[in-house]
Design an enzyme around this catalytic site. Structure first.
Site, PDB file in Angstrom:
ATOM      1  N   ARG A  46      -2.882  -0.846   7.026  1.00  0.00           N
ATOM      2  CA  ARG A  46      -4.097  -0.675   6.226  1.00  0.00           C
ATOM      3  C   ARG A  46      -4.302  -1.905   5.343  1.00  0.00           C
ATOM      4  O   ARG A  46      -5.234  -2.667   5.523  1.00  0.00           O
ATOM      5  CB  ARG A  46      -4.022   0.609   5.399  1.00  0.00           C
ATOM      6  CG  ARG A  46      -5.391   1.080   4.876  1.00  0.00           C
ATOM      7  CD  ARG A  46      -5.847   0.363   3.629  1.00  0.00           C
ATOM      8  NE  ARG A  46      -4.889   0.461   2.544  1.00  0.00           N
ATOM      9  CZ  ARG A  46      -4.931  -0.278   1.451  1.00  0.00           C
ATOM     10  NH1 ARG A  46      -5.868  -1.204   1.299  1.00  0.00           N
ATOM     11  NH2 ARG A  46      -4.003  -0.138   0.506  1.00  0.00           N
ATOM     12  N   ASP A  47      -3.387  -2.139   4.401  1.00  0.00           N
ATOM     13  CA  ASP A  47      -3.517  -3.325   3.553  1.00  0.00           C
ATOM     14  C   ASP A  47      -3.401  -4.590   4.395  1.00  0.00           C
ATOM     15  O   ASP A  47      -4.066  -5.602   4.134  1.00  0.00           O
ATOM     16  CB  ASP A  47      -2.448  -3.313   2.451  1.00  0.00           C
ATOM     17  CG  ASP A  47      -2.962  -3.834   1.127  1.00  0.00           C
ATOM     18  OD1 ASP A  47      -3.641  -4.871   1.135  1.00  0.00           O
ATOM     19  OD2 ASP A  47      -2.697  -3.210   0.085  1.00  0.00           O
TER      20      ASP A  47
ATOM     21  N   HIS B  84      -6.563  -6.415   5.820  1.00  0.00           N
ATOM     22  CA  HIS B  84      -7.262  -7.488   5.097  1.00  0.00           C
ATOM     23  C   HIS B  84      -6.794  -8.854   5.591  1.00  0.00           C
ATOM     24  O   HIS B  84      -7.596  -9.747   5.860  1.00  0.00           O
ATOM     25  CB  HIS B  84      -6.986  -7.383   3.594  1.00  0.00           C
ATOM     26  CG  HIS B  84      -7.586  -6.200   2.926  1.00  0.00           C
ATOM     27  ND1 HIS B  84      -8.950  -5.987   2.865  1.00  0.00           N
ATOM     28  CD2 HIS B  84      -7.012  -5.159   2.260  1.00  0.00           C
ATOM     29  CE1 HIS B  84      -9.190  -4.868   2.194  1.00  0.00           C
ATOM     30  NE2 HIS B  84      -8.031  -4.349   1.823  1.00  0.00           N
TER      31      HIS B  84
ATOM     32  N   HIS C 287       1.521  -5.793  -5.468  1.00  0.00           N
ATOM     33  CA  HIS C 287       1.244  -6.983  -4.659  1.00  0.00           C
ATOM     34  C   HIS C 287       2.099  -8.138  -5.148  1.00  0.00           C
ATOM     35  O   HIS C 287       2.620  -8.120  -6.263  1.00  0.00           O
ATOM     36  CB  HIS C 287      -0.245  -7.351  -4.716  1.00  0.00           C
ATOM     37  CG  HIS C 287      -1.094  -6.532  -3.810  1.00  0.00           C
ATOM     38  ND1 HIS C 287      -1.402  -6.904  -2.521  1.00  0.00           N
ATOM     39  CD2 HIS C 287      -1.697  -5.334  -3.999  1.00  0.00           C
ATOM     40  CE1 HIS C 287      -2.159  -5.980  -1.953  1.00  0.00           C
ATOM     41  NE2 HIS C 287      -2.353  -5.009  -2.833  1.00  0.00           N
TER      42      HIS C 287
ATOM     43  N   TYR D 142      -8.887  -8.760  -7.598  1.00  0.00           N
ATOM     44  CA  TYR D 142      -8.602  -7.836  -6.501  1.00  0.00           C
ATOM     45  C   TYR D 142      -8.078  -8.607  -5.289  1.00  0.00           C
ATOM     46  O   TYR D 142      -8.709  -9.559  -4.830  1.00  0.00           O
ATOM     47  CB  TYR D 142      -9.897  -7.099  -6.162  1.00  0.00           C
ATOM     48  CG  TYR D 142      -9.755  -5.849  -5.341  1.00  0.00           C
ATOM     49  CD1 TYR D 142      -9.171  -4.703  -5.885  1.00  0.00           C
ATOM     50  CD2 TYR D 142     -10.242  -5.782  -4.040  1.00  0.00           C
ATOM     51  CE1 TYR D 142      -9.065  -3.544  -5.141  1.00  0.00           C
ATOM     52  CE2 TYR D 142     -10.140  -4.628  -3.289  1.00  0.00           C
ATOM     53  CZ  TYR D 142      -9.546  -3.512  -3.848  1.00  0.00           C
ATOM     54  OH  TYR D 142      -9.443  -2.363  -3.112  1.00  0.00           O
TER      55      TYR D 142
END
Length: 347
Positions: free
Chosen positions: A21-22, A25, A206, A295
């Protein structure tokens, strides 16, 4: 409605891998069914209990603004469910981007954990979605994104809104990779105190300041029961806390995760890395995001606009931080790029 949470008695904490999912990106949402099957098989074999699968921006994220998926996310969810033997498959959704019908379809495809994300001051927009998820018997997780941007006591009040709506675990989400150790502990402790036995507390970090694993350990020591990471750091920005390193540290300090360290290290090297377009790097742009509080998914958007308009991607990200942009405002990077372009022409 079920109150059950997937949590084995042998675990001290539950780890969720967000590579699919992440990591979307970082891969510009180009996962294939074959890649999902390979990664899920490796993570499941290593004992990872929960694997998250969707477009990087959650259900319904495939769009002009966020980037189109190569493969429809519901096909990827279905493939993940068919591949996993023990792991539960989770999905992310952002109210206003995904819709309630997306939740129903994801559950019909076999996913069993619904993770609902809002900006850290907007928990109220998730109330209906948590209600639907609980009515359908899904386990629920709430994401309070950009958690660095408000103080712990205000974050705890937002967590209470989610818990009262039916959320079973509320996450402190360091979307920008901007939190530093005690700042993580303070926020997790505030949520633990506010929620008590009403809901668990989680942490999603992160690597933009290089603190993904350290911050996750700080969260565990402050009372977090669920921790996110991505194998090989496969995520937005400089990536997420690497699951293999986090598991290794947990083994060394006696925190039980149920994940085999050697198997997850093999999965990172032999299966996940080949699916990555390149390593997730703590480079200048990623560092600026952590420093300025931007973000993490803005990285690829900023690189694209910087190249298009001939400006510095690092300066672009710093100004985005000063404007306090949040997820969904990626288009404003164009305005900032044009502003930088005008300033350069005038100098």
């Amino acid at each position: 409605m079920s109150d059950m949470i997937h949590f084995d008695s042998s675990w001290d904490i539950r780890v969720t891998d967000t590579s699919l999912r992440d990591g979307s990106h970082h891969k510009r949402h180009q996962f294939t069914v074959e890649e999902v099957r390979a990664i899920v098989g490796a993570l499941d074999g290593a004992g990872v209990p929960v694997i998250e699968v969707t477009h990087g921006d959650g259900l319904g994220g495939s769009s002009f603004n966020y980037g189109f998926s190569k493969t429809p996310e519901q096909e990827l969810i279905k493939a993940a469910v068919e591949t996993a033997t023990n792991a539960k498959i989770a999905f992310l959704m952002l109210p206003g981007l995904g819709i309630k019908d997306d939740i129903v379809i994801a559950q019909d495809n076999g996913a069993s954990i619904c993770r609902i994300a809002t900006h850290c001051t907007e928990a109220d927009v998730s109330i209906q979605h948590f209600g639907l998820a609980r009515e359908r018997g899904l386990e629920t997780v709430g994401f309070l994104m950009m958690a660095h941007s408000i103080p712990p006591e205000k974050l705890a009040k937002q967590a209470r809104i989610m818990a009262d709506a039916g959320c079973q675990c509320v996450y402190v989400v360091d979307s920008a990779g901007a939190l530093v150790l005690e700042q993580v502990s303070d926020r997790v402790e505030a949520l633990v105190q506010e929620l008590g036995n009403d809901a668990q507390v989680g942490f999603h970090g992160h690597e933009n300041l290089g603190l993904g694993v350290a911050n996750s350990i700080a969260a565990v020591r402050a009372g977090a029961k669920q921790i996110d990471g991505s194998t090989r750091r496969f995520g937005a920005g400089a990536g997420n806390a690497p699951v293999e390193a986090f598991v290794g540290v947990c083994d060394k300090i006696g925190v039980k995760t149920g994940i085999d360290f050697f198997a997850i290290a093999d999965a990172a090297e032999d299966v996940v890395r080949p699916a990555m377009p390149q390593e997730c790097l703590l480079d200048r742009q990623a560092l600026m995001m952590g420093y300025a509080g931007v973000y993490s998914s803005f990285l690829k958007h900023a690189e694209r606009q910087a190249e298009r308009y001939g400006v510095s991607s690092a300066e672009l990200l710093v100004r985005a931080g000063k404007r306090k942009l949040v997820g969904g405002q990626e288009d404003q990077l164009i305005d900032i790029a044009l502003e930088l372009q005008r300033e350069a022409a005038a100098s």
